[in-house]
Design a protein around this motif. Structure first.
Motif, PDB file in Angstrom:
ATOM      1  N   ASP A  75       3.943   4.936  -1.989  1.00 11.53           N
ATOM      2  CA  ASP A  75       4.981   4.652  -1.736  1.00 11.53           C
ATOM      3  C   ASP A  75       4.585   3.167  -0.789  1.00 11.53           C
ATOM      4  O   ASP A  75       5.341   2.259  -0.558  1.00 11.53           O
ATOM      5  N   LYS A 112       2.230   1.365  -1.426  1.00 11.89           N
ATOM      6  CA  LYS A 112       1.905   1.176  -1.340  1.00 11.89           C
ATOM      7  C   LYS A 112       2.608  -0.145  -3.091  1.00 11.89           C
ATOM      8  O   LYS A 112       2.725  -1.378  -3.533  1.00 11.89           O
ATOM      9  N   LEU A 113       3.850   0.769  -3.367  1.00 11.47           N
ATOM     10  CA  LEU A 113       4.679   0.806  -4.252  1.00 11.47           C
ATOM     11  C   LEU A 113       5.842  -0.484  -3.523  1.00 11.47           C
ATOM     12  O   LEU A 113       6.418  -1.306  -3.925  1.00 11.47           O
ATOM     13  N   GLU A 114       5.590   0.013  -2.389  1.00  8.02           N
ATOM     14  CA  GLU A 114       6.468  -1.067  -1.080  1.00  8.02           C
ATOM     15  C   GLU A 114       5.756  -2.871  -1.176  1.00  8.02           C
ATOM     16  O   GLU A 114       7.029  -3.363  -1.551  1.00  8.02           O
ATOM     17  N   CYS A 143       8.084  -2.620  -6.091  1.00  8.32           N
ATOM     18  CA  CYS A 143       8.015  -2.287  -7.084  1.00  8.32           C
ATOM     19  C   CYS A 143       9.705  -2.363  -7.055  1.00  8.32           C
ATOM     20  O   CYS A 143      10.634  -1.337  -5.674  1.00  8.32           O
ATOM     21  N   TYR A 162      12.962   0.213  -8.370  1.00  9.04           N
ATOM     22  CA  TYR A 162      13.071   1.469  -9.044  1.00  9.04           C
ATOM     23  C   TYR A 162      14.693   1.437 -10.280  1.00  9.04           C
ATOM     24  O   TYR A 162      15.540   0.744  -9.581  1.00  9.04           O
TER      25      TYR A 162
END
Length: 226
Positions: free
Chosen positions: A215, A217-219, A223, A225
């Motif tokens: 999460d 890395k996604l932040e 990214c 949603y």
């Protein structure tokens, strides 16, 4: 006159068997993770049978489609050596087959890796105690004209390997370890294996796979949603 390209080094310093055996049960994938994930050889060089490979590298460089130096190498390699052949990556001609494999086995050689082709695969693929890795398979036989080199630095599958480097291979692939770096890599891989064992325990017993980095890395990459 320079003999570069046509020279034979008959012997070299090998790491202790004790050091080599420390890598016996370590997966190549774990080792590559501890070597910054850039150390495995070309994925197209695959195991021909199910035997794992482990031992000191005995290196050979041959012209494409020629095996004169391999014939000489079989006579001077020592028991346990892993013959590592830089055949230029070409797969048009086999560098060896059943006869040479049988002779290597009789002499106690520990296995063969070739960045090139072999033949007699129906025989070699059934061996259970003699590991062989190759890039290709062809019935076309080799020439025996030379030149070539024995026990100099070579490049196999995109990785430089020197005589005496520790060769480790399993179903995932192969990598080479410098003896002077071996203990440091062993220390790293033991930590990785401990962490992976703990993760696997949680997957099996708690049905959870904790990955705090995911999460984060996604932040970091913003990214969205939807």
């Amino acid at each position: 006159m320079s003999k570069v390209g046509c020279r034979i080094r008959t012997d070299f310093e090998r790491p202790s068997r004790e050091l080599i055996e420390k890598f016996k049960d370590i997966p190549v994938a774990n080792l590559d993770d501890c070597m910054n994930r850039i150390s495995a050889i070309d994925e197209n060089i695959r195991p021909i049978n199910n035997s794992k490979i482990l031992g000191p590298a005995f290196t050979i460089k041959v012209p494409e489609g020629d095996n004169l130096m391999f014939h000489k190498a079989m006579d001077i390699a020592k028991p346990g050596d892993i013959i590592v052949i830089d055949a230029g990556g070409t797969t048009k001609r086999a560098i060896f087959g059943e006869l040479m494999v049988n002779y290597c086995m009789i002499r106690g050689i520990g296995g063969i890796i070739v960045d090139g082709s072999l033949r007699d695969v129906d025989f070699i693929s059934k061996l259970v105690d003699f590991p062989v890795y190759a890039k290709g398979i062809t019935p076309n036989g080799p020439y025996k004209n030379g030149p070539g080199e024995i026990n100099t630095d070579v490049v196999v599958g995109g990785q430089v390997v020197s005589p005496g480097d520790i060769v480790i291979g399993d179903g995932d692939g192969v990598l080479f370890i410098k003896p002077y770096e071996a203990e440091e890599i062993l220390e790293r891989v033991q930590k990785v294996q401990q962490i992976e064992a703990e993760i696997m325990d949680k997957i099996k017993n708690d049905k959870t796979y904790i990955r705090p980095w995911m999460d984060k890395k996604l932040e970091e990459i913003a990214c969205d949603y939807i």
